[in-house]
Design a protein around this motif. Structure first.
Motif, PDB file in Angstrom:
ATOM      1  N   LEU A  42       0.824  -1.211   0.000  1.00  0.00           N
ATOM      2  CA  LEU A  42       0.000   0.000   0.000  1.00  0.00           C
ATOM      3  C   LEU A  42       0.857   1.259   0.000  1.00  0.00           C
ATOM      4  O   LEU A  42       0.513   2.248  -0.655  1.00  0.00           O
ATOM      5  N   ILE A  43       2.003   1.210   0.676  1.00  0.00           N
ATOM      6  CA  ILE A  43       2.930   2.348   0.650  1.00  0.00           C
ATOM      7  C   ILE A  43       3.509   2.518  -0.755  1.00  0.00           C
ATOM      8  O   ILE A  43       3.586   3.628  -1.278  1.00  0.00           O
ATOM      9  N   GLU A  44       3.916   1.410  -1.376  1.00  0.00           N
ATOM     10  CA  GLU A  44       4.436   1.470  -2.744  1.00  0.00           C
ATOM     11  C   GLU A  44       3.378   2.029  -3.706  1.00  0.00           C
ATOM     12  O   GLU A  44       3.683   2.844  -4.572  1.00  0.00           O
ATOM     13  N   LEU A  45       2.136   1.566  -3.535  1.00  0.00           N
ATOM     14  CA  LEU A  45       1.040   2.065  -4.368  1.00  0.00           C
ATOM     15  C   LEU A  45       0.846   3.559  -4.145  1.00  0.00           C
ATOM     16  O   LEU A  45       0.670   4.318  -5.106  1.00  0.00           O
ATOM     17  N   ALA A  46       0.914   4.003  -2.905  1.00  0.00           N
ATOM     18  CA  ALA A  46       0.770   5.424  -2.596  1.00  0.00           C
ATOM     19  C   ALA A  46       1.840   6.259  -3.291  1.00  0.00           C
ATOM     20  O   ALA A  46       1.543   7.312  -3.870  1.00  0.00           O
ATOM     21  N   VAL A  47       3.072   5.781  -3.269  1.00  0.00           N
ATOM     22  CA  VAL A  47       4.176   6.490  -3.925  1.00  0.00           C
ATOM     23  C   VAL A  47       3.931   6.561  -5.437  1.00  0.00           C
ATOM     24  O   VAL A  47       4.083   7.625  -6.058  1.00  0.00           O
ATOM     25  N   MET A  48       3.527   5.457  -6.033  1.00  0.00           N
ATOM     26  CA  MET A  48       3.277   5.422  -7.478  1.00  0.00           C
ATOM     27  C   MET A  48       2.141   6.378  -7.864  1.00  0.00           C
ATOM     28  O   MET A  48       2.258   7.122  -8.844  1.00  0.00           O
ATOM     29  N   LEU A  49       1.060   6.355  -7.099  1.00  0.00           N
ATOM     30  CA  LEU A  49      -0.087   7.214  -7.416  1.00  0.00           C
ATOM     31  C   LEU A  49       0.225   8.683  -7.163  1.00  0.00           C
ATOM     32  O   LEU A  49      -0.237   9.550  -7.908  1.00  0.00           O
ATOM     33  N   THR A  58      -0.911   8.616   1.334  1.00  0.00           N
ATOM     34  CA  THR A  58      -0.149   7.729   2.214  1.00  0.00           C
ATOM     35  C   THR A  58      -0.716   6.316   2.119  1.00  0.00           C
ATOM     36  O   THR A  58      -1.860   6.117   1.692  1.00  0.00           O
ATOM     37  N   GLY A  59       0.077   5.361   2.537  1.00  0.00           N
ATOM     38  CA  GLY A  59      -0.390   3.981   2.586  1.00  0.00           C
ATOM     39  C   GLY A  59      -1.594   3.828   3.497  1.00  0.00           C
ATOM     40  O   GLY A  59      -2.512   3.062   3.212  1.00  0.00           O
ATOM     41  N   ASP A  60      -1.598   4.570   4.610  1.00  0.00           N
ATOM     42  CA  ASP A  60      -2.727   4.511   5.546  1.00  0.00           C
ATOM     43  C   ASP A  60      -4.018   5.023   4.895  1.00  0.00           C
ATOM     44  O   ASP A  60      -5.089   4.461   5.117  1.00  0.00           O
ATOM     45  N   GLU A  61      -3.902   6.090   4.113  1.00  0.00           N
ATOM     46  CA  GLU A  61      -5.092   6.616   3.425  1.00  0.00           C
ATOM     47  C   GLU A  61      -5.628   5.592   2.430  1.00  0.00           C
ATOM     48  O   GLU A  61      -6.847   5.417   2.311  1.00  0.00           O
ATOM     49  N   ILE A  62      -4.731   4.920   1.733  1.00  0.00           N
ATOM     50  CA  ILE A  62      -5.147   3.892   0.775  1.00  0.00           C
ATOM     51  C   ILE A  62      -5.787   2.719   1.514  1.00  0.00           C
ATOM     52  O   ILE A  62      -6.819   2.206   1.085  1.00  0.00           O
ATOM     53  N   ALA A  63      -5.201   2.312   2.632  1.00  0.00           N
ATOM     54  CA  ALA A  63      -5.764   1.219   3.423  1.00  0.00           C
ATOM     55  C   ALA A  63      -7.165   1.575   3.909  1.00  0.00           C
ATOM     56  O   ALA A  63      -8.082   0.752   3.862  1.00  0.00           O
ATOM     57  N   THR A  64      -7.339   2.806   4.371  1.00  0.00           N
ATOM     58  CA  THR A  64      -8.640   3.254   4.861  1.00  0.00           C
ATOM     59  C   THR A  64      -9.657   3.302   3.721  1.00  0.00           C
ATOM     60  O   THR A  64     -10.814   2.915   3.903  1.00  0.00           O
ATOM     61  N   ALA A  65      -9.230   3.763   2.549  1.00  0.00           N
ATOM     62  CA  ALA A  65     -10.131   3.814   1.390  1.00  0.00           C
ATOM     63  C   ALA A  65     -10.608   2.398   1.060  1.00  0.00           C
ATOM     64  O   ALA A  65     -11.794   2.167   0.854  1.00  0.00           O
ATOM     65  N   GLY A  66      -9.668   1.454   0.971  1.00  0.00           N
ATOM     66  CA  GLY A  66     -10.016   0.042   0.884  1.00  0.00           C
ATOM     67  C   GLY A  66     -10.311  -0.556  -0.469  1.00  0.00           C
ATOM     68  O   GLY A  66     -10.280  -1.767  -0.624  1.00  0.00           O
TER      69      GLY A  66
END
Length: 82
Positions: A42-49, A58-66
């Motif tokens: 999720l952190i890697e995805l956050a960096v790419m996006l 952030t990875g946490d924001e992506i995790a929360t979005a789900g």
């Protein structure tokens, strides 16, 4: 006047399929927990996006979005308010 950014979920899903090998039958509404995406992914995805869309995530924001659909919505909102 708000500069509305509209991010579609399909490109996010394409990134997940291409870089993180999620199954081809994954939809934009498939939960990330069901895909076994760990926090590092999720952190890697956050960096790419963040690089792709110029919107800090952030990875946490992506995790929360789900889901890819909710991540697209988050990018759209943050992009319009940024």
């Amino acid at each position: 006047m708000t500069n509305r950014v509209s991010v579609q979920p399909e490109p996010i899903l394409d990134v997940l399929r291409t870089h993180f090998e999620v199954p081809e039958d994954t939809s934009v509404d498939t939960g990330f927990e069901g895909l076994d995406l760990d926090s590092l992914v999720l952190i890697e995805l956050a960096v790419m996006l963040t690089k792709q869309y110029g919107v800090e995530l952030t990875g946490d924001e992506i995790a929360t979005a789900g889901t890819a659909a909710k991540v697209a919505e988050l990018l759209s909102v943050k992009g319009a308010n940024g």
